[in-house]
Design a protein around this motif. Structure first.
Motif, PDB file in Angstrom:
ATOM      1  N   ARG A  62       0.820  -1.209   0.000  1.00 48.66           N
ATOM      2  CA  ARG A  62       0.000   0.000   0.000  1.00 48.66           C
ATOM      3  C   ARG A  62       0.855   1.260   0.000  1.00 48.66           C
ATOM      4  N   GLU A 123      -0.768   2.369  -7.765  1.00 42.86           N
ATOM      5  CA  GLU A 123      -2.200   2.186  -8.053  1.00 42.86           C
ATOM      6  C   GLU A 123      -2.586   0.717  -8.124  1.00 42.86           C
ATOM      7  N   MET A 124      -1.595  -0.171  -8.143  1.00 38.73           N
ATOM      8  CA  MET A 124      -1.863  -1.604  -8.176  1.00 38.73           C
ATOM      9  C   MET A 124      -1.642  -2.250  -6.806  1.00 38.73           C
ATOM     10  N   GLN A 137     -10.280  -3.805  -9.138  1.00 36.70           N
ATOM     11  CA  GLN A 137      -9.028  -3.148  -9.493  1.00 36.70           C
ATOM     12  C   GLN A 137      -8.391  -3.796 -10.726  1.00 36.70           C
ATOM     13  N   ASP A 140      -9.912  -2.565 -13.924  1.00 35.75           N
ATOM     14  CA  ASP A 140      -9.908  -1.119 -14.148  1.00 35.75           C
ATOM     15  C   ASP A 140      -8.541  -0.679 -14.684  1.00 35.75           C
ATOM     16  N   ALA A 142      -7.245   2.076 -15.077  1.00 35.85           N
ATOM     17  CA  ALA A 142      -6.650   3.163 -14.303  1.00 35.85           C
ATOM     18  C   ALA A 142      -5.939   2.637 -13.059  1.00 35.85           C
ATOM     19  N   ARG A 143      -6.237   1.388 -12.674  1.00 29.97           N
ATOM     20  CA  ARG A 143      -5.642   0.828 -11.450  1.00 29.97           C
ATOM     21  C   ARG A 143      -4.979  -0.525 -11.688  1.00 29.97           C
ATOM     22  N   ASN A 144      -4.760  -0.892 -12.944  1.00 34.20           N
ATOM     23  CA  ASN A 144      -4.141  -2.200 -13.229  1.00 34.20           C
ATOM     24  C   ASN A 144      -2.941  -2.086 -14.177  1.00 34.20           C
TER      25      ASN A 144
END
Length: 199
Positions: A62, A123-124, A137, A140, A142-144
């Protein structure tokens, strides 16, 4: 079961020949689920056994520091993500991580290695997320990592850094299954609509 069938000289097809590989179910083990959407969710839950393993989560943290070990402790020595996920200037990942695993001289463990060696983009991040959140996720861009589902499959089924998770070197538990079984599960999940578990 499969070995018993073969030993008895029987010839059966379908679900009876399904098998589990190093704790990960194969796609065949889900064929009895008639509902395609329910089968898709069940397959994704099986994929989570790999996704939630320390071999994956340690590189999908994170924050800006990788985790390490089966207990997922903060990386020592302390390192940071850096601008391109390869570490900060003066302490790039490649300062310690070469192209292959290197056993400690003491025999107590190893330094993991692969080219490239890097963190997943922030973002991943997966640590602390639920199966539904990770599923959303993954779908998406934008997040992968701006990947299509086909590219997600290619990443999980063929990428060498992902494959390292099954050959992590001395002192680490490999991810469940193997990369081939994971790739087949990912494809089956996509083929059945890439459905996500409910929250």
């Amino acid at each position: 079961m499969k070995r018993l069938i073969l030993a008895l000289g029987l010839t059966l097809t379908g679900p009876a020949l399904a098998d589990t590989v190093n704790g990960l179910k194969t796609v065949d083990e889900f064929s009895a689920i008639e509902s395609e959407s329910e089968r898709s969710v069940a397959v994704f839950q099986e994929m989570m056994k790999v996704i939630e393993s320390p071999r994956c989560l340690n590189c999908h943290p994170r924050g800006d520091s990788p985790l390490q070990g089966d207990d997922m402790h903060v990386h020592m020595p302390p390192v940071q993500r850096g601008a391109a996920d390869f570490g900060a200037p003066g302490m790039y990942c490649t300062t310690c991580h070469g192209s292959q695993n290197v056993a400690f001289a003491t025999g107590a463990g190893s330094i993991p290695g692969h080219t490239p060696w890097q963190l997943a983009p922030i973002e991943m991040a997966w640590v602390g997320k639920t199966a539904p959140e990770i599923c959303d996720q993954l779908k998406d861009p934008a997040r992968n990592g701006d990947r299509s589902l086909a590219e997600i499959h290619e990443h999980m089924a063929e990428d060498g850094l992902v494959g390292w998770g099954w050959e992590p070197g001395k002192g680490r538990t490999p991810a469940p299954g193997n990369q081939q079984v994971l790739g087949e599960l990912v494809q089956a999940w996509i083929d059945t609509g890439a459905m996500c578990p409910e929250s």
